[in-house]
Structure formats: C-alpha cells, structure tokens
Design a protein around this motif. Sequence first.
Motif, PDB file in Angstrom:
ATOM      1  N   CYS A  14      99.612 -28.318 -39.537  1.00  0.00           N
ATOM      2  CA  CYS A  14      98.463 -27.419 -39.595  1.00  0.00           C
ATOM      3  C   CYS A  14      97.734 -27.476 -38.259  1.00  0.00           C
ATOM      4  O   CYS A  14      96.909 -28.370 -38.035  1.00  0.00           O
ATOM      5  CB  CYS A  14      97.512 -27.797 -40.733  1.00  0.00           C
ATOM      6  N   ASN A  34      95.919 -22.953 -41.776  1.00  0.00           N
ATOM      7  CA  ASN A  34      96.987 -22.681 -40.811  1.00  0.00           C
ATOM      8  C   ASN A  34      98.303 -23.358 -41.172  1.00  0.00           C
ATOM      9  O   ASN A  34      99.186 -23.491 -40.315  1.00  0.00           O
ATOM     10  CB  ASN A  34      96.548 -23.125 -39.411  1.00  0.00           C
ATOM     11  N   ASN A  42      98.628 -21.839 -47.715  1.00  0.00           N
ATOM     12  CA  ASN A  42      97.375 -22.333 -47.156  1.00  0.00           C
ATOM     13  C   ASN A  42      96.473 -22.836 -48.275  1.00  0.00           C
ATOM     14  O   ASN A  42      96.540 -22.366 -49.411  1.00  0.00           O
ATOM     15  CB  ASN A  42      96.672 -21.219 -46.385  1.00  0.00           C
TER      16      ASN A  42
END
Length: 245
Positions: free
Chosen positions: A24, A66, A71
């Motif tokens: 991420c 991200n 997500n």
Amino acid sequence: MKPYDINSFFKFLNYGPGDRTYQCPDLKTLSVTCRGDAAQLKAMLEPTPFELADDRFVVSVADFSNVGPRNFFDAAVILAVRYGDQKGGNYYFEYEDNQATIAGGRELWGYPKHFAMISLEEKDGNARARAWREGETIFEIAMEGGVEEAAKPSDLQLYPHLQVRAVPQANGPSFQSFEILSRNTVKDYQPKLRKAGKGSVTLGKAVSFGGTPLKVVEVLGAEYTVGDFYATAENGTPKIVANLV
C-alpha cells in the motif's frame, strides 16, 4: 470420485492464501497514544495467552485505499503485550470496512476484525478519524497542531503483532488448533512523513470489556504518518510462535 484440489476452495472463500504478498503506497495513519488503567488492561488479557507489557495503548485508523482491488480502512485499539520473552502489539479491538479483508484477516491470521464504517481526514496539520456502525460511534480520535518531523521509532513496542489464530472444534468443547502468530511488517515499512501533536480520543460503548468501557487515564499525544507499506513474503506473512493444542 474425481481428484479435488483443496486450494480451489479459496475461490469460494473470496480471499487468498496466507502467504500472499501485497503493498500500500502512501499508507496514511492517525494514531493516538493513551495511558490506561493497568489493572483493567491485565483483566482484559486474562482470556488470552498474553501478559501486559505496558500500560500504554494506541488507538489508530489507517487508510489502505492504495492496496488495489480490495481497498479498505482499518481502525484498532492495540495493546502492548508479552508472550514468553517476546514483546509486541496485540490488536484487541479491530474494525474494517471491507467484508473480504475482514474474513481473510480473521481466519488467516487471527486479527479480531469486525465491520464498521471508517473515515480519516488530515488538513493543515490537524487530523481526525472515526469508526462507527449503525450510526453509533465506536471511537473517534484527533490530532491538533501537527508539527512535521522526521519519522522516528517510538519506545512503545507494538511490533511484531502477536495474535491468536484459534479454530474451535466442530463437535467438541475446545479448540482444534490454537496458534500464537507473530507478524512484523514494520521491517519493510518505508516512512515518508510524520506529524506529531496534541491528541484526543472518545471511545464508544463497543470498546469495553465485561461491560466496562476501556479507561483512558491520560492522552499522551498523537501522530499522523504517511509511508509505503509492504507485506512481503519474509515479514508480511506471520510466523507460528507456538501451538497450544
């Protein structure tokens, strides 16, 4: 009967195996460090194999927007614990807003995830985050007057994560397996930004033990961080410390 590949069952579960890596970039996290009541924290840990290592705990919200197709936001109360000679952080209360990551995190790695709506906002050195469900606040945290600093480690040891992955017996009174897992993603985390400031926390009735709300004796401070998160094969997948069955 035709041969059956048991790994195909992951498609039915709608999450992948426990050794899957992910990342991420620009993970955003707001954390508030509190001092709790040591007697209450010890009582909270009595049903677990862990002992209290510090009367400080962290309330946090992290934005994993991200990650990719799945997500999610994560909200947690993390206690400092000890298992034998190893110290780390135990996710005692945890919430996410994605059903797939909730199921995978609970069943694969023992994180006690429940569903909640979660938000995190930062502007001009101030940050605020909230977790709620069905209109009721689970907790709300904030930072005021954030001053940008170079990222630095805290003396409060919350890594590795120490969690229990327990599978109850389907037809018995106990557990089929009871594993202590250790997971240390901080080894691959790349910090970019840290802002520190005055913190505040409001805990709802969901954050309680035995009907008694978690006590906040003192709010010690808050920090807002941005960094690149990696769950690598080496550090992002847990290690089995012990199996108590």
